[in-house]
Design a protein around this motif. Structure first.
Motif, PDB file in Angstrom:
ATOM      1  N   ASP A  52       0.864  -1.184   0.000  1.00 10.92           N
ATOM      2  CA  ASP A  52       0.000   0.000   0.000  1.00 10.92           C
ATOM      3  C   ASP A  52       0.899   1.232   0.000  1.00 10.92           C
ATOM      4  O   ASP A  52       1.781   1.363   0.858  1.00 10.92           O
ATOM      5  CB  ASP A  52      -0.879  -0.036   1.255  1.00 10.92           C
ATOM      6  CG  ASP A  52      -1.987   0.999   1.228  1.00 10.92           C
ATOM      7  OD1 ASP A  52      -2.045   1.775   0.255  1.00 10.92           O
ATOM      8  OD2 ASP A  52      -2.781   1.045   2.182  1.00 10.92           O
TER       9      ASP A  52
ATOM     10  N   LEU B  89      -5.739  -6.127  -2.366  1.00 12.38           N
ATOM     11  CA  LEU B  89      -4.376  -5.623  -2.400  1.00 12.38           C
ATOM     12  C   LEU B  89      -3.473  -6.520  -1.569  1.00 12.38           C
ATOM     13  O   LEU B  89      -3.796  -6.879  -0.432  1.00 12.38           O
ATOM     14  CB  LEU B  89      -4.337  -4.193  -1.850  1.00 12.38           C
ATOM     15  CG  LEU B  89      -2.978  -3.494  -1.838  1.00 12.38           C
ATOM     16  CD1 LEU B  89      -2.465  -3.289  -3.262  1.00 12.38           C
ATOM     17  CD2 LEU B  89      -3.073  -2.156  -1.111  1.00 12.38           C
TER      18      LEU B  89
ATOM     19  N   ASP C   9      -0.768   1.944  -5.848  1.00 15.54           N
ATOM     20  CA  ASP C   9      -0.718   0.712  -5.058  1.00 15.54           C
ATOM     21  C   ASP C   9      -0.207  -0.452  -5.885  1.00 15.54           C
ATOM     22  O   ASP C   9      -0.303  -0.471  -7.113  1.00 15.54           O
ATOM     23  CB  ASP C   9      -2.099   0.383  -4.491  1.00 15.54           C
ATOM     24  CG  ASP C   9      -2.464   1.269  -3.316  1.00 15.54           C
ATOM     25  OD1 ASP C   9      -1.557   1.886  -2.735  1.00 15.54           O
ATOM     26  OD2 ASP C   9      -3.659   1.348  -2.986  1.00 15.54           O
TER      27      ASP C   9
ATOM     28  N   SER D  89      -2.509  -7.123  -6.796  1.00 15.17           N
ATOM     29  CA  SER D  89      -3.598  -7.705  -6.020  1.00 15.17           C
ATOM     30  C   SER D  89      -3.659  -9.213  -6.228  1.00 15.17           C
ATOM     31  O   SER D  89      -3.163  -9.744  -7.228  1.00 15.17           O
ATOM     32  CB  SER D  89      -4.940  -7.074  -6.415  1.00 15.17           C
ATOM     33  OG  SER D  89      -4.986  -5.704  -6.086  1.00 15.17           O
TER      34      SER D  89
END
Length: 850
Positions: free
Chosen positions: A176, A496, A488, A491
């Motif tokens: 993140d 994520l 970001d 995934s």
């Protein structure tokens, strides 16, 4: 614990006949059938030509989070056949000819080894114990030896694998990230938590600069940053990345676009890129360093400082009181600044009082002057007045942001970049006494204070093309090779990726043979159980990791394992399995292979745990007369509330003294060890009457004296202990070899107890941690494993009922032999670290875990 076929499991007992059956596959999927004695399984005849029983060795190293699986060799008589297993030949042929230079191809094909008990002829009752590949065939007189290597689906895989037209790798990014903001200086505490990673410039096209990203960008985002390498890091120390966010709206593109701007040389997946205006225009705040001998500085970076104003005048002269302070360490700004505004929040509150006499006089003037040194901090180039108040009263106060436009100087020499120093002088002028009152004992007394608050530079800057000649895109690309993104990372399962084990699974599913590591891994390999544990509040921390250079997949996976507190391994049977000594079950589902919870009882109101350190408790038993003994592992579920959100937690406790039990007892009082490491993060603050207490059940894990022989006991040698760690973390995006912080952790008790001085120090770099949680928990976890001596045992298992034991399993030893080094056998839980399996025998080694 191996999952055994039901009939295989029921065949286990104190006396068994075990045989090995081997399938050697060829290119058509047919196989040769060999065995340690002639067997028929279904309609397939296995020739008993094997003259040696291979030994299968597995091991894990819980300290470096690695696993090993041995190769094996099988010797057999050089018999001739025309039909064997599912292979049929035109004429009788020696097996060594068929295996090499024969009609079929067996080299580099699969070999499977099965365990058969008591001559069972049902194929579904065989246990697959090894799966490898035939690497070589050796011939010596009438003996043929098969060299079979263990499966390693990761060998020689390099990642990333998609390469752009410019020769750059599609980046792999986990975690993140967060863009910087004009709201906070780049160096302050909030600015330090803004995280980015490097993205390489793929192309400059139509006035935009495009950087490769791990996934598709968003047209409305502003994720790209420039590293302001010339600024100081004083505010947040080494924590700040000093990344300034570009202000232009971004353009997201892909190699799959109908008219792609970017293309790839090689790779099966699409390339993605995000572009921003070539000017790289950006506006940001930067802090300086405050110094002063007149002000009391409580924070020299933010800053926060105060000074008392105190003066007494007994003369008729006007008095000027002066306090001074400096701002230094401005650094420099990248590219060409178009605006630089210095802001200093400054306030004062003053009063003038009269002692004796008839007239107090007034405060006539309050000034704040800034003396700016641009090129040399000892030479004042400009003086600018920030406050010039004439209160002409006995009180005066003001508080405001004082600003200087550093880009408006009449001398262009001073507008190119930040100054070297700004020296500020705060002056208060107030009246003296009336002439007739001098010497009368009267006085004018000035009192009050001044304060310095948030101070910073707000700058706007951009990259300008060389006006003297037209710069082509390739030349510009040489000037600007890398920007930094807050987009970001990747995934998995539409979420994520934040935990190291998630990143590990993503890489395996993406780059490894899907037959070995299929997508959507469930609970069969323990992944889901460990992930759920790692997602508990405060359990391990989150990952921030990027990769844009060709690297061995195995090295990345090992790094994730070491700093993610788990081990991924190829089982001998060919399946993949996750182990985490930090993980212990939170499941109440009964299992024959994994630990699980069984209800032990409930907390009794007469003796509750009242604090995190209380060690005495009473429980109402789940079953009358069935209490708990020393060493039993119990669990207290509880809820922690953080920020208004409830989080489920589990504290594991070990019984150290159990109260007496009768056949009709319904309660039991226990003394317990709280927060058993390395599996507990938080302690339950207390228990309430009726709270459920669980017992941890380890299937088929207790070995008594009839189950083993040749027990050997040792401990961790002192030279293997690690009692001091220096762990680098916060890898810098602009230089992957540099780190912004180092955590130093010391086990002072062990160093004192065992006379350890300068030795036993471990220096390590944690590439996946940008916050510090993974680093702190790394020490907590490995310090438990290797920070003090632990018991080690080795033994031979003589009871075949325990043939399901494998590395990573937890076991306990019940024996009347002398307690090992004074410890109670029942209070020690061991983790199996190695196994050696051959016909009719399994030997193992294990280390104390908790």
């Amino acid at each position: 614990m191996l999952s055994l076929p039901s009939t295989y499991s029921s065949n286990l007992g104190q006396h068994i006949q075990e045989d090995y059956l081997v399938k050697v596959f060829n290119e058509d999927g047919n196989y040769l059938a060999l065995a340690t004695s002639d067997q028929t399984i279904g309609s397939v005849n296995y020739v008993g030509a094997i003259t040696n029983a291979p030994t299968i060795r597995e091991s894990i190293n819980i300290i470096d989070a690695s696993a090993q699986l041995s190769n094996i060799s099988i010797s057999l008589a050089n018999f001739s056949f025309s039909s064997n297993g599912t292979v049929s030949l035109g004429s009788s042929t020696p097996i060594e000819e068929e295996l090499f230079f024969g009609t079929n191809y067996y080299i580099n094909r699969n070999v499977e080894v099965y365990s058969q008990l008591n001559g069972d002829t049902n194929a579904s009752n065989l246990l697959l114990i090894f799966k490898g590949r035939l690497r070589a065939v050796q011939l010596s007189e009438n003996k043929v030896t098969l060299q079979i290597s263990a499966q390693n689906p990761f060998k020689d895989i390099q990642i990333p694998q998609t390469i752009s037209e410019a020769g750059l790798y599609k980046p792999i990014v986990f975690g993140d990230y967060s863009a910087s903001s004009i709201s906070n200086p780049l160096q302050d505490a909030l600015g330090a938590y803004k995280l980015t990673y490097p993205v390489q410039v793929e192309k400059i096209d139509t006035g935009n600069i495009f950087c490769l990203t791990p996934n598709a960008g968003n047209q409305s985002n502003k994720t790209l940053h420039v590293h302001e390498q010339g600024l100081n890091r004083e505010g947040a120390g080494p924590n700040s990345q000093l990344m300034a966010n570009t202000t232009a709206t971004e353009t997201a593109i892909s190699s799959a676009d109908s008219n792609p701007i970017i293309t790839k040389q090689i790779g099966s997946d699409d390339l993605f890129a995000v572009g921003t205006d070539l000017s790289l225009a950006r506006t940001f705040k930067s802090q300086m360093l405050l110094t002063s001998t007149d002000y009391t500085i409580s924070n020299k970076h933010t800053p926060v400082a105060t000074a008392s104003v105190s003066s007494t005048n007994t003369t008729g002269d006007v008095i000027v009181v002066t306090d001074e302070f400096d701002f230094v360490n401005f650094g420099t700004i990248q590219h060409t600044p178009s605006s630089m505004v210095f802001t200093c929040n400054f306030g004062y509150s003053l009063s003038l009082a009269r002692n004796g006499g008839s007239s107090a006089g007034v405060i006539t003037n309050v000034r704040l002057d800034a003396k700016i040194s641009h090129n040399d901090d000892s030479t004042v180039d400009e003086t600018i007045n920030l406050i010039n108040d004439s209160p002409n009263a006995v009180t005066a106060s003001s508080s405001a942001a004082r600003t200087i436009n550093l880009h408006s100087s009449s001398n262009s020499e001073y507008t190119g970049n930040l100054p070297q120093k700004i020296h500020l002088e705060f002056k208060v002028t107030y009246d003296g006494l009336e002439p007739g009152e001098v010497g009368s004992g009267a006085s004018n007394v000035l009192s009050g204070s001044s304060s310095i608050g948030s101070s910073f530079i707000t700058a706007t800057t951009s990259f300008e093309r060389d006006n003297s000649s037209v710069q082509v895109d390739t030349e510009l690309k040489n000037d600007i090779k890398e920007l930094y993104s807050a987009q970001d990372g990747l995934s998995l399962d539409s979420n994520l990726i934040k935990k190291p084990i998630e990143a590990h699974r993503y890489l395996c599913e993406t780059f490894v043979d899907s037959n070995v590591f299929p997508a959507n891994v469930g609970t069969t390999n323990n992944y889901a159980n460990i992930l759920a544990n790692h997602k508990l509040l405060g359990r391990i921390g989150d990952i921030n990791y990027w990769l844009n250079k060709s690297t061995k997949l195995e090295s990345v996976l090992k790094k994730l394992q070491q700093f993610g507190f788990f081990i991924g391994r190829m089982r001998a049977s060919g399946s993949y399995h996750y182990i985490s000594p930090m993980h212990l079950t939170t499941s109440t589902t009964t299992s024959t292979t994994e630990p699980y919870f069984a209800t032990a009882g409930t907390a009794h109101s007469s003796n509750l745990l009242t604090s995190t350190t209380d060690t005495s408790m009473k429980i109402t038993l789940a079953q009358t007369g069935q209490g708990y003994t020393n060493g039993d592992l119990l669990c207290i579920p509880f809820t922690t509330t953080v920020g208004g959100v409830d989080y489920q937690q589990y504290e594991f406790i070990k019984v150290t003294n159990s109260g007496p039990m009768q056949a009709n007892s319904t309660t039991q009082t226990l003394t317990v060890q709280r927060a058993v490491a390395p599996i507990t993060t938080f302690n339950a603050p207390s228990t309430s009457s009726g709270d459920t207490i669980y017992k941890v059940i380890f299937p088929n894990s207790v070995l008594d004296e009839n189950d083993f022989s040749n027990l050997q006991i040792s401990h961790t040698p002192v030279n293997e202990l690690i009692t001091k760690w220096q762990i680098k973390f916060k890898r810098r995006p602009e230089d992957n070899q540099q780190y912004g912080a180092t955590g130093t952790f010391t086990n002072t008790a062990t160093r004192s107890n065992y006379n350890i001085e300068d030795e036993n120090v471990k220096e390590i770099s944690n590439d996946i941690d940008q916050v510090g949680s993974l680093t702190t928990n790394y020490y907590n976890y490995y310090n438990h494993l290797i920070g003090e001596p632990r018991l080690r045992v080795s033994l031979d298992v003589v009871n075949p009922s325990f043939y399901g034991l494998e590395v990573g399993d937890i076991l306990r030893i019940y024996t009347t032999s002398k307690a090992p080094f004074g410890k109670n056998w029942r209070s020690v839980y061991f983790i199996v670290t190695s196994t050696s399996r051959t016909l009719g025998k399994i030997s193992l080694s294990a280390q104390e875990l908790y």
